[in-house]
Enzyme design. Structure first.
Site, PDB file in Angstrom:
ATOM      1  N   ARG A  28     -10.887   7.709   3.822  1.00  0.00           N
ATOM      2  CA  ARG A  28     -10.660   6.670   2.819  1.00  0.00           C
ATOM      3  C   ARG A  28     -11.970   6.124   2.231  1.00  0.00           C
ATOM      4  O   ARG A  28     -11.990   5.041   1.651  1.00  0.00           O
ATOM      5  CB  ARG A  28      -9.867   5.518   3.428  1.00  0.00           C
ATOM      6  CG  ARG A  28      -8.526   5.898   4.036  1.00  0.00           C
ATOM      7  CD  ARG A  28      -7.545   4.740   3.953  1.00  0.00           C
ATOM      8  NE  ARG A  28      -6.436   4.815   4.877  1.00  0.00           N
ATOM      9  CZ  ARG A  28      -5.447   5.725   4.827  1.00  0.00           C
ATOM     10  NH1 ARG A  28      -5.455   6.648   3.884  1.00  0.00           N
ATOM     11  NH2 ARG A  28      -4.472   5.690   5.716  1.00  0.00           N
ATOM     12  N   SER A  64      -5.979  -3.353  14.413  1.00  0.00           N
ATOM     13  CA  SER A  64      -5.404  -2.671  15.578  1.00  0.00           C
ATOM     14  C   SER A  64      -6.456  -2.267  16.610  1.00  0.00           C
ATOM     15  O   SER A  64      -6.249  -2.450  17.808  1.00  0.00           O
ATOM     16  CB  SER A  64      -4.614  -1.446  15.105  1.00  0.00           C
ATOM     17  OG  SER A  64      -5.437  -0.587  14.334  1.00  0.00           O
ATOM     18  N   LYS A  85     -12.336  -4.943   2.236  1.00  0.00           N
ATOM     19  CA  LYS A  85     -11.757  -4.084   3.275  1.00  0.00           C
ATOM     20  C   LYS A  85     -12.646  -2.864   3.474  1.00  0.00           C
ATOM     21  O   LYS A  85     -12.903  -2.111   2.535  1.00  0.00           O
ATOM     22  CB  LYS A  85     -10.345  -3.663   2.865  1.00  0.00           C
ATOM     23  CG  LYS A  85      -9.721  -2.677   3.843  1.00  0.00           C
ATOM     24  CD  LYS A  85      -8.257  -2.396   3.529  1.00  0.00           C
ATOM     25  CE  LYS A  85      -7.723  -1.320   4.453  1.00  0.00           C
ATOM     26  NZ  LYS A  85      -6.290  -1.056   4.237  1.00  0.00           N
ATOM     27  N   CYS A 142       0.864  -1.179   0.000  1.00  0.00           N
ATOM     28  CA  CYS A 142       0.000   0.000   0.000  1.00  0.00           C
ATOM     29  C   CYS A 142       0.892   1.218   0.000  1.00  0.00           C
ATOM     30  O   CYS A 142       2.065   1.134   0.347  1.00  0.00           O
ATOM     31  CB  CYS A 142      -0.910   0.015   1.227  1.00  0.00           C
ATOM     32  SG  CYS A 142      -2.297   1.166   1.019  1.00  0.00           S
ATOM     33  N   LYS A 195     -11.621  -7.696   6.239  1.00  0.00           N
ATOM     34  CA  LYS A 195     -10.988  -6.830   7.247  1.00  0.00           C
ATOM     35  C   LYS A 195     -11.869  -5.641   7.559  1.00  0.00           C
ATOM     36  O   LYS A 195     -12.362  -5.036   6.607  1.00  0.00           O
ATOM     37  CB  LYS A 195      -9.652  -6.351   6.668  1.00  0.00           C
ATOM     38  CG  LYS A 195      -8.914  -5.383   7.536  1.00  0.00           C
ATOM     39  CD  LYS A 195      -7.749  -4.774   6.783  1.00  0.00           C
ATOM     40  CE  LYS A 195      -7.148  -3.682   7.636  1.00  0.00           C
ATOM     41  NZ  LYS A 195      -6.168  -2.915   6.945  1.00  0.00           N
TER      42      LYS A 195
HETATM   43  C1  PBG Z   1      -2.736   0.126   4.745  1.00  0.00           C
HETATM   44  C2  PBG Z   1      -3.271  -0.699   5.851  1.00  0.00           C
HETATM   45  C3  PBG Z   1      -4.022  -0.308   6.969  1.00  0.00           C
HETATM   46  C4  PBG Z   1      -4.171  -1.438   7.764  1.00  0.00           C
HETATM   47  C5  PBG Z   1      -3.552  -2.491   7.103  1.00  0.00           C
HETATM   48  N1  PBG Z   1      -3.017  -2.021   5.903  1.00  0.00           N
HETATM   49  C6  PBG Z   1      -4.511   1.022   7.379  1.00  0.00           C
HETATM   50  C7  PBG Z   1      -5.579   1.702   6.631  1.00  0.00           C
HETATM   51  O1  PBG Z   1      -6.153   1.196   5.675  1.00  0.00           O
HETATM   52  O2  PBG Z   1      -5.808   2.853   7.008  1.00  0.00           O
HETATM   53  C8  PBG Z   1      -4.849  -1.471   9.103  1.00  0.00           C
HETATM   54  C9  PBG Z   1      -4.415  -2.556  10.017  1.00  0.00           C
HETATM   55  C10 PBG Z   1      -4.833  -2.376  11.419  1.00  0.00           C
HETATM   56  O3  PBG Z   1      -5.597  -1.464  11.789  1.00  0.00           O
HETATM   57  O4  PBG Z   1      -4.380  -3.196  12.225  1.00  0.00           O
HETATM   58  N2  PBG Z   1      -3.697   0.630   3.879  1.00  0.00           N
END
Ligand code: PBG
Length: 325
Positions: free
Chosen positions: A217, A274, A195, A120, A248
């Site tokens: 986003r 997270s 996602k 990413c 996710k």
């Molecule tokens: C990158 C990405 C993200 C996460 C995984 N890959 C952040 C986002 O999309 O803002 C989040 C993982 C997590 O919160 O543990 N795009």
């Protein structure tokens, strides 16, 4: 059959019987540990919003990976925090980039550990979006080549799996073609197919410094109320060449996970993100929940809903609880 002939409690009356009829097991085999890497050496900086998690450097992440492998964990997924960010996120595809360097170190210390690399741009762009920005909009098609270039550079560094998490349309096809052309036809694509634009990524964005500098986003990640759309996203990624599809976050989307597994019967992963980690941690730190029992229950529910494996910041703890290899 009904009561009194049928008494469901009969099969719950001893641990032996419960073990025999247990339908789902969470095993160390099902775990992927996410790790953050930055530049430098000898680093393991605690991440305040994710108690128990650290930002490593290439040397310390390799040592951590050797330990995870010894505990029986089959795979890790790496996220990079570069020193410099620019509009295109060019640090993402540098041969000596932060993740590329870490992969080479890990492969020396733990050659049989499966190394996944998140693909990413948001950690690498100065605006924090996952693609090329023009006039305040995130552009789809000009982003695809950058993602493909990044994927090839990660494969060249030794990544076994590339995991695009950007949610641009058509990226899996472009990445597959670029990998094949560069001679990496065995590199696996794990796509973040379904996602959501979730508030549960907050602590990750603190950890990676990847919060968008303007807007959000929602023009590329999925709208949380939608689940039919999740099936369409998964179908597209499978058609484009994804080997494994992922849903996710995990816990707020178990229904979607079950639908995706039932519909496609493909290798399916879930990412317990997270915010899911930190909210359990916070409650346990206050003594409100029993950490080990809550984590096992939550992660088992993700397996029960259809995930073949789970990306979770609890992976190391779970492997220890389950007693290593
Ligand atoms: C990158 C990405 C993200 C996460 C995984 N890959 C952040 C986002 O999309 O803002 C989040 C993982 C997590 O919160 O543990 N795009």
């Amino acid at each position: 059959m009904s009561f009194p002939a049928e008494r469901p409690r009969r099969l719950r009356s001893s641990e032996g019987l419960r073990r025999l009829v247990r339908e789902t097991a969470l095993s160390t085999d099902d775990l992927v540990m996410p790790l953050f890497v930055e530049t430098g050496s000898a680093k393991s900086e605690p991440i305040p919003s994710m108690p128990g998690q650290f930002r490593f450097s290439a040397d310390t992440v390799a040592a951590e990976c050797a330990e995870l492998y010894e505990l029986g964990i089959p795979a890790v997924i790496l996220f990079g925090i570069p020193e410099r960010k620019d509009a295109e996120g060019s640090e993402a595809w540098r041969e000596d980039g932060v993740v590329q360097t870490a992969i080479r170190e890990i492969k020396k210390k733990a050659p049989d550990l499966v190394v996944m690399a998140d693909v990413c741009l948001c950690e690498y762009t100065d605006h924090g979006h996952c693609g090329v920005v023009e006039d305040g909009r995130v552009l789809n098609d000009p982003t695809l080549d950058l993602l493909a270039r990044t994927s090839v550079s990660l494969a060249r560094a030794g990544a076994d799996v590339v995991a695009p998490s950007d949610m641009m349309d058509g990226r899996v096809r472009r990445i597959r073609a670029a990998l094949d052309e560069a001679g990496f036809s065995d590199t696996v694509i794990l796509s973040y197919a379904v996602k959501y634009a979730s508030a549960f990524y907050g602590p990750f964005r603190d950890a990676a410094g990847s919060a968008p500098s303007f807007g959000d986003r929602r023009s590329y990640q999925m709208d949380p109320p939608n689940s039919d759309e999740g099936l369409r996203e998964a179908r597209l990624d499978i058609e484009e060449g994804a080997d494994i599809i992922m849903v996710k976050p995990a816990l707020p989307y178990l229904d979607v996970l079950r639908r995706v597994k039932d519909e496609f019967a493909r290798p399916t992963a879930a990412y317990c993100v997270s915010g899911e980690y930190s909210m359990i941690k916070a409650a346990c730190e206050r003594g409100w929940l029993d950490e080990r029992r809550v984590v096992m229950e939550a992660l088992t529910s993700v397996r029960r809903a259809g995930a073949d494996f789970v990306l979770t910041y609890f992976a190391k703890d779970i492997a220890k609880w389950l007693g290593g290899k």
